[in-house]
Design a protein around this motif. Structure first.
Motif, mmCIF file in Angstrom:
data_model
loop_
_atom_site.group_PDB
_atom_site.id
_atom_site.type_symbol
_atom_site.label_atom_id
_atom_site.label_comp_id
_atom_site.label_asym_id
_atom_site.label_seq_id
_atom_site.Cartn_x
_atom_site.Cartn_y
_atom_site.Cartn_z
ATOM 1 N N ARG A 230 22.478 50.306 -16.023
ATOM 2 C CA ARG A 230 22.780 49.923 -14.647
ATOM 3 C C ARG A 230 23.983 50.686 -14.099
ATOM 4 O O ARG A 230 24.031 51.014 -12.909
ATOM 5 C CB ARG A 230 22.997 48.415 -14.539
ATOM 6 N N ARG A 232 24.893 53.764 -15.013
ATOM 7 C CA ARG A 232 24.413 55.121 -14.696
ATOM 8 C C ARG A 232 23.686 55.118 -13.370
ATOM 9 O O ARG A 232 23.816 56.039 -12.553
ATOM 10 C CB ARG A 232 23.487 55.619 -15.810
ATOM 11 N N SER A 233 22.920 54.051 -13.153
ATOM 12 C CA SER A 233 22.169 53.924 -11.915
ATOM 13 C C SER A 233 23.111 53.771 -10.709
ATOM 14 O O SER A 233 22.880 54.362 -9.645
ATOM 15 C CB SER A 233 21.250 52.716 -12.084
ATOM 16 N N GLU A 234 24.191 52.995 -10.884
ATOM 17 C CA GLU A 234 25.165 52.818 -9.801
ATOM 18 C C GLU A 234 25.903 54.123 -9.493
ATOM 19 O O GLU A 234 26.164 54.450 -8.335
ATOM 20 C CB GLU A 234 26.200 51.745 -10.172
ATOM 21 N N ALA A 236 24.752 57.116 -10.020
ATOM 22 C CA ALA A 236 23.786 57.983 -9.328
ATOM 23 C C ALA A 236 23.686 57.577 -7.856
ATOM 24 O O ALA A 236 23.663 58.438 -6.971
ATOM 25 C CB ALA A 236 22.418 57.892 -10.005
ATOM 26 N N ALA A 237 23.667 56.264 -7.590
ATOM 27 C CA ALA A 237 23.564 55.787 -6.207
ATOM 28 C C ALA A 237 24.773 56.236 -5.389
ATOM 29 O O ALA A 237 24.643 56.609 -4.227
ATOM 30 C CB ALA A 237 23.441 54.264 -6.184
ATOM 31 N N ARG A 238 25.945 56.206 -6.025
ATOM 32 C CA ARG A 238 27.148 56.612 -5.314
ATOM 33 C C ARG A 238 27.105 58.097 -4.981
ATOM 34 O O ARG A 238 27.507 58.526 -3.902
ATOM 35 C CB ARG A 238 28.375 56.296 -6.167
ATOM 36 N N ARG A 239 26.592 58.892 -5.917
ATOM 37 C CA ARG A 239 26.484 60.333 -5.651
ATOM 38 C C ARG A 239 25.480 60.614 -4.549
ATOM 39 O O ARG A 239 25.694 61.487 -3.706
ATOM 40 C CB ARG A 239 26.084 61.068 -6.932
ATOM 41 N N ILE A 240 24.369 59.857 -4.569
ATOM 42 C CA ILE A 240 23.368 60.028 -3.513
ATOM 43 C C ILE A 240 23.999 59.738 -2.161
ATOM 44 O O ILE A 240 23.845 60.494 -1.197
ATOM 45 C CB ILE A 240 22.164 59.080 -3.761
ATOM 46 N N ASN A 242 27.176 59.836 -1.317
ATOM 47 C CA ASN A 242 28.145 60.861 -0.936
ATOM 48 C C ASN A 242 27.460 62.152 -0.478
ATOM 49 O O ASN A 242 27.903 62.789 0.480
ATOM 50 C CB ASN A 242 29.080 61.162 -2.110
ATOM 51 N N SER B 31 15.765 47.645 -14.623
ATOM 52 C CA SER B 31 16.957 48.500 -14.632
ATOM 53 C C SER B 31 16.588 49.948 -14.938
ATOM 54 O O SER B 31 17.119 50.873 -14.324
ATOM 55 C CB SER B 31 17.957 47.993 -15.670
ATOM 56 N N ARG B 34 14.815 51.595 -11.922
ATOM 57 C CA ARG B 34 15.749 51.911 -10.843
ATOM 58 C C ARG B 34 16.543 53.171 -11.185
ATOM 59 O O ARG B 34 16.750 54.030 -10.335
ATOM 60 C CB ARG B 34 16.687 50.737 -10.632
ATOM 61 N N LEU B 35 16.960 53.280 -12.455
ATOM 62 C CA LEU B 35 17.699 54.474 -12.876
ATOM 63 C C LEU B 35 16.843 55.723 -12.708
ATOM 64 O O LEU B 35 17.295 56.735 -12.166
ATOM 65 C CB LEU B 35 18.145 54.323 -14.335
ATOM 66 N N ARG B 38 16.455 56.634 -9.003
ATOM 67 C CA ARG B 38 17.689 57.153 -8.404
ATOM 68 C C ARG B 38 18.020 58.547 -8.917
ATOM 69 O O ARG B 38 18.481 59.394 -8.160
ATOM 70 C CB ARG B 38 18.848 56.207 -8.684
ATOM 71 N N GLU B 39 17.773 58.764 -10.213
ATOM 72 C CA GLU B 39 18.056 60.108 -10.745
ATOM 73 C C GLU B 39 17.113 61.134 -10.134
ATOM 74 O O GLU B 39 17.516 62.263 -9.866
ATOM 75 C CB GLU B 39 17.959 60.099 -12.275
ATOM 76 N N LEU B 42 18.363 61.823 -6.684
ATOM 77 C CA LEU B 42 19.567 62.655 -6.752
ATOM 78 C C LEU B 42 19.195 64.117 -6.976
ATOM 79 O O LEU B 42 19.732 65.017 -6.323
ATOM 80 C CB LEU B 42 20.461 62.147 -7.891
ATOM 81 N N LEU B 45 17.843 65.571 -3.765
ATOM 82 C CA LEU B 45 18.916 65.847 -2.807
ATOM 83 C C LEU B 45 19.690 67.098 -3.192
ATOM 84 O O LEU B 45 20.032 67.919 -2.339
ATOM 85 C CB LEU B 45 19.871 64.659 -2.761
ATOM 86 N N ARG B 57 27.031 68.190 -7.809
ATOM 87 C CA ARG B 57 27.024 66.746 -8.050
ATOM 88 C C ARG B 57 27.803 66.036 -6.968
ATOM 89 O O ARG B 57 28.501 65.074 -7.224
ATOM 90 C CB ARG B 57 27.688 66.446 -9.378
ATOM 91 N N GLY B 58 27.721 66.565 -5.759
ATOM 92 C CA GLY B 58 28.436 65.898 -4.684
ATOM 93 C C GLY B 58 29.926 65.938 -4.917
ATOM 94 O O GLY B 58 30.446 66.902 -5.475
ATOM 95 N N ASP B 59 30.592 64.835 -4.549
ATOM 96 C CA ASP B 59 32.053 64.830 -4.609
ATOM 97 C C ASP B 59 32.552 64.695 -6.033
ATOM 98 O O ASP B 59 33.736 64.799 -6.287
ATOM 99 C CB ASP B 59 32.632 63.722 -3.736
#
Lengths: 250, 74
Positions: A230, A232-234, A236-240, A242, B31, B34-35, B38-39, B42, B45, B57-59
């Motif tokens: 979870r 790692r998922s969070e 990743a979400a933050r990077r998305i 940003n 979980s 979802r990972l 999202r990956e 990412l 993007l 990797r963005g910021d």
């Protein structure tokens, strides 16, 4: 000099960097996964098939091997959320907020398991599925605290605001933890007192304690494994988020 | 008496362990899914970002660079 500052940096701030945390998490993940599966399977085999029936409760007491570890996890994860919320609130530790957020659904699941298995144990032993006893009621309050935390955390567009609001809820709700812990001693109602405590000898045979402790270890490892997933998922979400903001802004 | 009858308490014991297994496995699956999603998002993007960075990797990039430097120094 350089090594000295580096050493001092390890500790609270070691995991402030998400990239470093991710490397660490990848390393330990297989181990916690193996420990979780091995301990839970061993606890199930011992608890359901090997350990003898209780002389008073017969086989019904075997529910203890899921009920007590789940209840223990429900409390422990809430304490972790409260501590992580405090760390996130006071030091603005970036990973602490994510740990609190990622832990909440896991804690809510364990609380739910605790209530359902307790009910399934109560019916044959007490003759009732539910009673508004202090321990059971305070556990239900804990479930609502978890659900409230999850709802509040995701109620804001800005994740930082959600983290701060839910951190306050988590800290205020922490009052409930000692109430749950001592409810069986303060109010003498249906729920039995703790079987295993630090101060007394356990009121259970050693052979019956083995599956209980194995299940606790297995659940802790399960919590760590799902927490890593979870987190790692969070991250990743933050990077998305940003990246999207950067694309819109740039 | 057979193992599955649980001394007459089968109706309570198996649902208790069943609910535990169902909830914990369910949470794990949700979980993981979802990972994965999202990956994948990412990666899409970052690919759309058009190779501005070697492994953009963005910021997080500045932080990453800092760590690498720190860990490389003896």
């Amino acid at each position: 000099m350089a090594t000295k500052t580096k050493k001092a940096g390890i500790g609270l701030h070691f995991f402030a960097n998400p990239a470093r945390f991710l490397r660490f998490a990848r390393k330990i993940f297989p181990w916690v996964a193996i420990v979780a599966v091995a301990c839970i399977v061993a606890a199930l085999v011992l608890g359901l098939a090997v350990v003898p029936a209780d002389y008073r409760q017969g086989d019904a007491y075997r529910i203890i091997f899921v009920h007590v570890p789940a209840s223990y996890m429900a409390l422990m994860i809430y304490v972790i959320i409260a501590l992580a919320s405090a760390a996130g609130f006071i030091w603005r530790h970036p990973l602490a907020d994510l740990i609190a957020k990622s832990s909440a659904p896991i804690g809510a699941c364990f609380t739910f398991i605790s209530l359902v298995t307790g009910s399934l144990w109560g019916e044959p032993m007490w003759g009732t599925w539910w009673v508004w006893d202090a321990r059971i009621t305070s556990m239900l309050v804990l479930l609502f605290l978890y659900l409230g935390y999850i709802a509040l955390n995701s109620a804001y567009d800005d994740p930082t605001k959600g983290a701060r609001a839910s951190a306050i809820l988590a800290l205020v709700g922490a009052v409930n933890i000692p109430i749950i812990k001592f409810s069986v001693d303060w109010w003498n109602t249906l729920h039995q007192p703790a079987t295993i405590s630090k101060f007394d000898r356990p009121s259970m045979d050693a052979s019956m304690i083995a599956p209980l402790l194995l299940m606790v270890v297995g659940f802790i490892a399960y919590y760590l494994a799902v927490l890593i997933i979870r987190l790692r998922s969070e991250i990743a979400a933050r990077r998305i988020r940003n990246l999207r903001l950067a694309q819109v802004g740039g | 008496m057979s193992f599955f009858e649980m001394g007459g308490y089968a109706a309570y014991i198996w649902p208790a362990f069943g609910v535990g297994a169902l909830v914990l496995i369910g949470l794990l699956v949700i979980s993981l899914r979802r990972l994965k999603s999202r990956e994948a998002a990412l990666l899409r993007l970052e690919a759309a970002g058009g190779g501005r960075r070697r492994r953009g990797r963005g910021d997080g990039d500045e932080e990453d660079a800092e760590t690498e430097k720190e860990e490389a120094s003896p």
